[in-house]
Design a protein around this motif. Structure first.
Motif, mmCIF file in Angstrom:
data_model
loop_
_atom_site.group_PDB
_atom_site.id
_atom_site.type_symbol
_atom_site.label_atom_id
_atom_site.label_comp_id
_atom_site.label_asym_id
_atom_site.label_seq_id
_atom_site.Cartn_x
_atom_site.Cartn_y
_atom_site.Cartn_z
ATOM 1 N N PRO A 120 -7.497 3.050 6.609
ATOM 2 C CA PRO A 120 -6.540 3.321 5.916
ATOM 3 C C PRO A 120 -6.196 3.042 4.519
ATOM 4 C CG PRO A 120 -6.544 2.097 8.112
ATOM 5 C CD PRO A 120 -7.888 2.563 7.775
ATOM 6 N N ARG B 230 -7.332 6.204 3.210
ATOM 7 C CA ARG B 230 -6.034 7.372 3.391
ATOM 8 C C ARG B 230 -4.813 7.124 2.015
ATOM 9 N NH1 ARG B 230 -7.671 7.779 8.307
ATOM 10 N NH2 ARG B 230 -5.937 5.585 9.465
ATOM 11 N N ARG C 92 -1.057 6.202 9.006
ATOM 12 C CA ARG C 92 -2.281 4.532 8.725
ATOM 13 C C ARG C 92 -2.330 4.746 7.697
ATOM 14 N NH1 ARG C 92 -5.627 5.425 13.009
ATOM 15 N NH2 ARG C 92 -5.206 7.912 13.023
ATOM 16 N N VAL C 93 -1.778 4.744 6.301
ATOM 17 C CA VAL C 93 -1.931 3.917 5.099
ATOM 18 C C VAL C 93 -1.603 2.741 4.724
ATOM 19 C CG1 VAL C 93 -1.239 4.521 3.397
ATOM 20 C CG2 VAL C 93 -0.538 6.514 4.749
ATOM 21 N N ALA C 94 -2.948 2.413 4.328
ATOM 22 C CA ALA C 94 -3.257 0.712 3.607
ATOM 23 C C ALA C 94 -1.900 0.417 2.867
ATOM 24 C CB ALA C 94 -4.150 0.771 3.129
ATOM 25 N N THR D 142 1.372 -0.485 4.278
ATOM 26 C CA THR D 142 2.148 0.071 3.911
ATOM 27 C C THR D 142 2.673 -1.257 4.810
ATOM 28 O OG1 THR D 142 1.643 2.133 5.233
ATOM 29 C CG2 THR D 142 3.656 1.353 6.175
#
Length: 323
Positions: free
Chosen positions: A196, A199, A250-252, A254
């Motif tokens: 994550p 990304r 699944r991005v850090a 969020t």
């Protein structure tokens, strides 16, 4: 024929298709034969090989025709059984040799050379092998330079998303299949930027990939293939799309109230509404090992962390089959 062998044959097709038209023309075949034999190739020789592969006689070789020709050639040599008993590296080298000899059989000068160099150069081009994870246990790791090369190639591919969306709805099998493969390439950004946090650095791009797939005809077309297609290769690629799509970007960082937060299972909910779990479960019992493995893994991705999806899969009564 294994998934690895099909991937290698597909890479060879991409290599020969210099103009990226999705079909092989006589000039492209002549160029390859010249590189392999290290000699000039006659029009007569090239006409023979085109006639051998061009089943529908339209003057070009489509991907499906190419795959059939390679399969028939390998089968006639007894090579498929031989390759089963070889390790990955040796098997790949032997496969390349056999594929090259398919072309050289039509050349009066049988001097073999150049193919391993040609093919290895192709495999070093990250843009031509962006799907690094085939979801059957083969995971490739990229250094930082490779990651950013991949990202740049992925951006270019996303810029042409509208064209991909048009192609995926084509009645032409090869055009539709190539579009599905491009969708797999776009989604595979989450397997190159694996965490994550990684990304997060390209958050807008990753989120946009998922957004465009969700809000276009692409996802419905993929679902249609999974429900109706009897073509194993098309099913295999379509199941890869679902495997990627199910988990979302699944991005850090969020926000928790965002639909994209992992706890919302937003993309799994979208797939649940498409009513394809039963179809995927059916493919998990396929006689084609690539489709079977991909379907089982897809069910695993759908069930992971999501109680509702897990219960829905269990209610199908196929757990014993999967085990």
């Amino acid at each position: 024929m294994t998934a690895e062998q099909i991937e290698q044959i597909r890479d060879m097709f991409i290599l020969i298709d210099a103009d990226k038209s999705g079909t092989l023309e006589k000039d492209e075949i002549i160029k390859l034969m010249s590189q392999l034999s290290q000699n000039n190739v006659s029009q007569e020789d090239s006409a023979k090989i085109l006639e051998k592969m061009d089943k529908n006689k339209d003057g070009v070789v489509e991907w499906s025709e190419f795959l059939v020709a390679m399969y028939e050639w390998l089968d006639s040599l007894g090579a498929l059984k031989e390759l089963e008993n070889m390790n990955l590296l040796s098997g790949r080298k032997k496969l390349h040799f056999n594929l090259a000899n398919f072309f050289l059989q039509f050349n009066h000068d049988k001097n073999f050379g150049g193919f391993e160099t040609i093919f290895s150069e192709q495999n070093q081009d990250l843009e031509d092998r962006p799907d690094s994870w085939n979801f059957t246990g083969k995971i490739s790791y990229f250094n930082n330079n490779e990651k950013w090369e991949f990202y740049q190639a992925n951006q270019k591919l996303l810029d042409g998303f509208s064209t991909i969306a048009e192609r995926i709805n084509s009645d032409n099998y090869d055009i539709a299949l190539s579009a599905v493969q491009d969708i797999v390439k776009l989604l595979s950004v989450v397997s190159v930027f694996k965490t994550p946090n990684e990304r997060f650095e390209i958050a807008n791009h990753v989120i946009n990939v998922f957004y465009l797939i969700e809000n276009s005809s692409v996802l419905s077309r993929i679902v249609e293939f999974i429900k109706k297609s009897e073509d194993n290769f098309l099913l295999w690629e379509s199941l890869k799309v679902i495997s990627y799509f199910a988990n979302g970007p699944r991005v850090a960082n969020t926000p928790e109230d965002s639909n994209l937060h992992p706890s919302k299972f937003f993309h799994k909910a979208i797939l649940a509404k498409k009513d394809i779990i039963g179809d995927i479960a059916k493919h998990a019992q396929s006689s084609c090992i690539e489709v079977k493995r991909q379907a089982i893994l897809t069910l695993g991705f759908l069930a992971r962390g999501c109680t509702e999806m897990r219960d829905a899969i269990m209610q199908l009564g196929i757990i014993g089959v999967l085990v």
